[in-house]
Enzyme design. Structure first.
Site, mmCIF file in Angstrom:
data_model
loop_
_atom_site.group_PDB
_atom_site.id
_atom_site.type_symbol
_atom_site.label_atom_id
_atom_site.label_comp_id
_atom_site.label_asym_id
_atom_site.label_seq_id
_atom_site.Cartn_x
_atom_site.Cartn_y
_atom_site.Cartn_z
ATOM 1 N N ARG A 188 0.826 -1.318 -0.026
ATOM 2 C CA ARG A 188 0.022 -0.068 0.042
ATOM 3 C C ARG A 188 1.180 1.226 -0.027
ATOM 4 O O ARG A 188 1.536 1.362 1.074
ATOM 5 C CB ARG A 188 -0.796 -0.005 1.419
ATOM 6 C CG ARG A 188 -2.048 1.245 1.316
ATOM 7 C CD ARG A 188 -2.640 1.114 2.668
ATOM 8 N NE ARG A 188 -3.401 -0.231 2.799
ATOM 9 C CZ ARG A 188 -3.788 -0.632 3.995
ATOM 10 N NH1 ARG A 188 -3.551 0.131 5.103
ATOM 11 N NH2 ARG A 188 -4.322 -1.801 4.095
ATOM 12 N N HIS A 223 1.600 -1.983 5.801
ATOM 13 C CA HIS A 223 1.508 -2.124 4.225
ATOM 14 C C HIS A 223 2.438 -1.776 3.334
ATOM 15 O O HIS A 223 2.816 -1.998 2.500
ATOM 16 C CB HIS A 223 0.088 -2.010 3.904
ATOM 17 C CG HIS A 223 -0.899 -2.878 4.283
ATOM 18 N ND1 HIS A 223 -1.268 -4.314 3.507
ATOM 19 C CD2 HIS A 223 -1.763 -3.059 5.323
ATOM 20 C CE1 HIS A 223 -2.209 -4.893 4.152
ATOM 21 N NE2 HIS A 223 -2.393 -4.303 5.264
ATOM 22 N N ASP A 228 -3.320 -8.595 3.373
ATOM 23 C CA ASP A 228 -4.644 -8.778 3.803
ATOM 24 C C ASP A 228 -5.308 -9.629 3.297
ATOM 25 O O ASP A 228 -5.630 -9.889 1.822
ATOM 26 C CB ASP A 228 -5.604 -7.445 3.728
ATOM 27 C CG ASP A 228 -5.164 -6.439 4.696
ATOM 28 O OD1 ASP A 228 -4.177 -6.654 6.102
ATOM 29 O OD2 ASP A 228 -5.335 -5.200 4.492
ATOM 30 N N GLU A 277 -7.498 -7.484 13.738
ATOM 31 C CA GLU A 277 -8.077 -7.715 12.626
ATOM 32 C C GLU A 277 -7.388 -9.395 12.100
ATOM 33 O O GLU A 277 -6.208 -9.697 11.966
ATOM 34 C CB GLU A 277 -7.247 -6.864 11.424
ATOM 35 C CG GLU A 277 -7.984 -5.524 11.586
ATOM 36 C CD GLU A 277 -6.953 -4.364 10.556
ATOM 37 O OE1 GLU A 277 -7.643 -3.328 10.597
ATOM 38 O OE2 GLU A 277 -6.006 -4.933 9.982
ATOM 39 N N HIS A 293 -5.052 -9.625 8.674
ATOM 40 C CA HIS A 293 -3.767 -8.892 8.527
ATOM 41 C C HIS A 293 -2.704 -9.707 9.062
ATOM 42 O O HIS A 293 -2.666 -10.058 10.186
ATOM 43 C CB HIS A 293 -3.867 -7.558 9.300
ATOM 44 C CG HIS A 293 -2.902 -6.695 9.488
ATOM 45 N ND1 HIS A 293 -2.747 -5.508 8.571
ATOM 46 C CD2 HIS A 293 -1.673 -6.719 9.705
ATOM 47 C CE1 HIS A 293 -1.786 -4.882 8.860
ATOM 48 N NE2 HIS A 293 -0.988 -5.528 9.670
#
Length: 217
Positions: free
Chosen positions: A80, A125, A132, A190, A193
């Site tokens: 990301r 990320h 993910d 999460e 993740h």
């Protein structure tokens, strides 16, 4: 650490995940408008997952083991760019933009998404070795039931949440076991993740866009 000083554009250690693991299913949510913001996120130029070579090798071992059990990996996000994280931050201060609240964070205010760790000001990320993902059951043609959808920001998405069914909990633990066994570390809020424990760039945040073409230059 000076965050800005560590942002770089070197793509040499990154690959297109689907070219290395052809069996992966990709649903890159931040390329679409179906995400917690409701717009395509800055830096997502193609719906592809990019990742470091080291993380890809570890993920291939996960994929092989999952395949032997009848599953494929479904990827929601991998690398990301730092500009995407800044997009998240700018969105968080737009008090009137609550379009996606009922679907992704119904019980939280925007600022709580950062306070509770669902969204990070400096995302792992952006270091290139975080992914993910979920499991896709080849026998049913559906995602495995994890008890909550990807990016649903709530306690129900915590891996150890006791309010899910036994089957949903076991599904979460199956994914967790496959990932941890192959060198990834989970987080506590999460279930989807994971970050490569021995990530190659623990202090570097990359800025180049999510695009298969960028890796060919």
């Amino acid at each position: 650490m000076d965050y800005k000083a560590k942002v770089v554009n070197d793509t040499s250690d990154f690959i297109v995940l689907a070219e290395y693991i052809p069996s992966v299913i990709q649903e890159i949510r931040y390329y679409s408008t179906y995400n917690f913001i409701g717009d395509r996120i800055d830096g997502y130029e193609q719906p592809v997952a990019l990742i470091t070579k080291e993380a890809a090798r570890a993920l291939k071992a996960v994929s092989n083991q999952a395949a032997a059990m009848g599953y494929r990996l479904k990827i929601f996000d991998a690398y990301r760019p730092a500009c995407a994280v800044r997009h998240f931050g700018m969105w968080s201060i737009e008090d009137l933009d609550l379009r996606m609240k009922p679907f992704f964070y119904p019980d939280l205010n925007k600022h709580e998404l950062f306070e509770k760790g669902y969204i990070a000001g400096k995302s792992s990320h952006s270091r290139g070795s975080t992914v993910d993902l979920t499991l896709f059951d080849m026998s049913t043609g559906r995602e495995v039931d994890m008890g909550s959808p990807f990016d649903f920001f709530s306690e129900v998405s915590h891996p150890d949440y006791e309010g899910v069914t036994r089957e949903q909990y076991e599904n979460r633990m199956l994914l967790r076991d496959l990932m941890v066994r192959n060198g990834f570390e989970p987080i506590d809020c999460e279930w989807w993740h994971f970050t490569l424990k021995d990530e190659p760039f623990p202090d570097t945040y990359f800025e180049f866009p999510v695009s298969a073409e960028i890796l060919k230059k």
